[in-house]
Design a protein around this motif. Sequence first.
Motif, mmCIF file in Angstrom:
data_model
loop_
_atom_site.group_PDB
_atom_site.id
_atom_site.type_symbol
_atom_site.label_atom_id
_atom_site.label_comp_id
_atom_site.label_asym_id
_atom_site.label_seq_id
_atom_site.Cartn_x
_atom_site.Cartn_y
_atom_site.Cartn_z
ATOM 1 N N THR A 83 -7.458 -11.957 5.068
ATOM 2 C CA THR A 83 -6.367 -12.818 4.893
ATOM 3 C C THR A 83 -5.336 -12.434 5.572
ATOM 4 O OG1 THR A 83 -6.927 -12.795 2.527
ATOM 5 C CG2 THR A 83 -4.615 -13.005 3.111
ATOM 6 N N LEU A 84 -5.066 -11.015 6.143
ATOM 7 C CA LEU A 84 -4.117 -10.527 7.316
ATOM 8 C C LEU A 84 -4.499 -11.115 8.310
ATOM 9 C CD1 LEU A 84 -2.091 -8.109 7.987
ATOM 10 C CD2 LEU A 84 -4.008 -6.866 8.553
ATOM 11 N N ARG A 86 -11.512 -3.204 -0.747
ATOM 12 C CA ARG A 86 -12.108 -3.031 -2.098
ATOM 13 C C ARG A 86 -11.016 -3.815 -2.965
ATOM 14 N NH1 ARG A 86 -14.799 2.175 -4.537
ATOM 15 N NH2 ARG A 86 -12.821 3.104 -3.819
ATOM 16 N N PRO A 87 -11.371 -4.870 -3.813
ATOM 17 C CA PRO A 87 -10.330 -5.385 -4.731
ATOM 18 C C PRO A 87 -10.061 -4.378 -5.894
ATOM 19 C CG PRO A 87 -12.059 -7.011 -4.166
ATOM 20 C CD PRO A 87 -12.558 -5.714 -3.573
ATOM 21 N N GLY A 88 -8.623 -4.240 -6.104
ATOM 22 C CA GLY A 88 -8.528 -3.656 -7.512
ATOM 23 C C GLY A 88 -9.337 -3.789 -8.418
ATOM 24 N N ALA A 128 5.014 -9.236 -8.739
ATOM 25 C CA ALA A 128 4.840 -9.446 -10.164
ATOM 26 C C ALA A 128 3.926 -8.627 -10.851
ATOM 27 C CB ALA A 128 4.337 -10.944 -10.539
ATOM 28 N N PRO A 129 4.379 -8.017 -12.279
ATOM 29 C CA PRO A 129 3.509 -7.162 -12.896
ATOM 30 C C PRO A 129 1.890 -7.662 -12.882
ATOM 31 C CG PRO A 129 5.561 -7.669 -14.167
ATOM 32 C CD PRO A 129 5.650 -8.763 -12.860
ATOM 33 N N GLY A 130 1.711 -8.960 -12.921
ATOM 34 C CA GLY A 130 0.398 -9.339 -13.103
ATOM 35 C C GLY A 130 -0.277 -9.238 -11.968
ATOM 36 N N LEU A 173 -2.484 -2.614 -6.280
ATOM 37 C CA LEU A 173 -2.609 -4.058 -6.507
ATOM 38 C C LEU A 173 -3.909 -4.620 -7.154
ATOM 39 C CD1 LEU A 173 -0.850 -4.989 -3.132
ATOM 40 C CD2 LEU A 173 0.368 -5.218 -5.441
ATOM 41 N N ASN A 174 -3.764 -5.621 -7.716
ATOM 42 C CA ASN A 174 -5.215 -6.313 -7.856
ATOM 43 C C ASN A 174 -5.446 -7.109 -6.982
ATOM 44 O OD1 ASN A 174 -3.549 -8.612 -8.545
ATOM 45 N ND2 ASN A 174 -3.819 -8.067 -10.600
ATOM 46 N N ASP A 175 -6.665 -7.940 -6.890
ATOM 47 C CA ASP A 175 -7.062 -8.826 -5.908
ATOM 48 C C ASP A 175 -5.879 -9.789 -5.568
ATOM 49 O OD1 ASP A 175 -8.800 -9.726 -3.912
ATOM 50 O OD2 ASP A 175 -9.143 -11.380 -5.000
ATOM 51 N N ARG A 176 -5.156 -10.458 -6.500
ATOM 52 C CA ARG A 176 -4.234 -11.458 -6.521
ATOM 53 C C ARG A 176 -3.240 -10.815 -5.919
ATOM 54 N NH1 ARG A 176 -0.694 -13.164 -11.941
ATOM 55 N NH2 ARG A 176 0.965 -14.221 -10.593
ATOM 56 N N GLY A 177 -2.742 -9.805 -6.027
ATOM 57 C CA GLY A 177 -1.746 -9.204 -5.334
ATOM 58 C C GLY A 177 -2.212 -8.594 -4.055
ATOM 59 N N ALA A 178 -3.342 -8.393 -3.787
ATOM 60 C CA ALA A 178 -3.851 -7.869 -2.464
ATOM 61 C C ALA A 178 -3.447 -9.074 -1.524
ATOM 62 C CB ALA A 178 -4.693 -7.333 -2.325
ATOM 63 N N GLN A 179 -4.050 -10.187 -2.066
ATOM 64 C CA GLN A 179 -4.077 -11.473 -1.212
ATOM 65 C C GLN A 179 -2.622 -12.090 -0.810
ATOM 66 O OE1 GLN A 179 -6.914 -12.647 0.024
ATOM 67 N NE2 GLN A 179 -7.823 -11.087 -1.119
#
Length: 324
Positions: free
Chosen positions: A63-64, A190-192, A284-286, A294-300
Motif C-alpha cells: 500500500t505504501l 503482519r495485520p494486527g 479512529a478507534p475502530g 493498528l488493525n488492518d483497516r488502520g494500517a491500510q
Amino acid sequence: MVIAVVMLVGVEALLHSDSFMYRLRAVFAVGRAFEKVLHVERDTPRWLVLGNSRVDNGIDPRTLARAMPTGPSVFNLGLPGAGATTLLGIARRLDEGGLLGPERIGNVLIGLDESLLQGGDALGYEVFFVAPVLRDDGLHAFLRTRIRLWGYADNLKQLREPARFLQFLQSLQVEIEPAGGGAAERQGYRPGFGGQQDAGQVARQEAGSTAPPSAAEVANLFRLVDLLRTRGVEVAVIFPPLSNRNVLYLEIEHPAAGHYLSVRRALEQRGVPLFALDRGHRMAPGEFVNAGHLNDRGAQRFSAELGAALAGSSTSEIQRVPIQ
C-alpha cells in the motif's frame, strides 16, 4: 558425561545456524526475525521499514509503494519487542553484506515510539543480531552472544509449554509459517490481531511506554542513523499513531516527555525528516487493535497516507513535523 557434552555442543552449533533458526520461525520471535532478515538478503528492496510491533502491524509495504509515484520495492522489517540496539545489529549485518547504499537499500524509514528506546531484550534478538565488544560492553554481554545456549536460555524455557514444544517438533519435520503468514506473503507486514485491551492492559502499556529511555538505546539509535547516512542511505523517521495520545516526541507538555523531546531535537539537528499524523487528523478507534497497534483497516489508511507524504503530497494527513 561425554555424550552430554556432545549434545550441548550440538545444540549450541544449531543456535549459530541461520537456517536452523529460520526453521523455527513459527516457534520463536527470533526465528521470524531471521525469516525477515534472510528475505531482505535474498530479495533486497529499495526501501526498508524498521521498527517494533507498531511497524510490523502498522505499515503495509504494498500500500505504501502504490501511493508513491515510482512504486519502489518496500519491505517491512518491524520486529515486535525490538529496540534500537537490535535494529542497529541488523543494519550492521546488512552493511557487512554490502546491502546498504543508493544502489541497494537506498531509503530506510524508522518507526520511532517510546518502547524502541526503553531497553530490555525479552525476546532474545540481541543474542543473535548484536556482537558486543568485550572491552566496551563487558564480559556478560560478550558471552551472552557467543554462548547462545546460555544467552537464549530464558526463551528456550518456553518449550516447557506442551503446545509450544509440539509446535517445535512439528517445525523440525515440516515447514510451518509464523502467525500472520510468511515474510514474502505481505512483504513483512503482519495485520494486527486480537481483541481490544481491557482497561488494566491499557494502563500497564501506558505505564511502560512513558518510562525514561535507556541511554544505551538512544546512543544506538543515533549510531543506526549515522551508519545509514554514511552509506548514502536516505533516512526518515515516522512517529506511529496511538489511540489515546501522541507519542511523547510530540507532546511538549507531557510530564514524561523531556527525554524524548531531546531525542527529537537531536534528530532535527542531524537533518533527519520526521513524519507524523497532522494534529488536525486522528485515527479512529475502530482502526486500532489496542491502544498502540493498528488493525488492518488502520494500517491500510496509515500506509497510504504515509506513501503520499513521502511523495511530497500536501494533502496527506501525515506531514513533516515542523522543527522546534
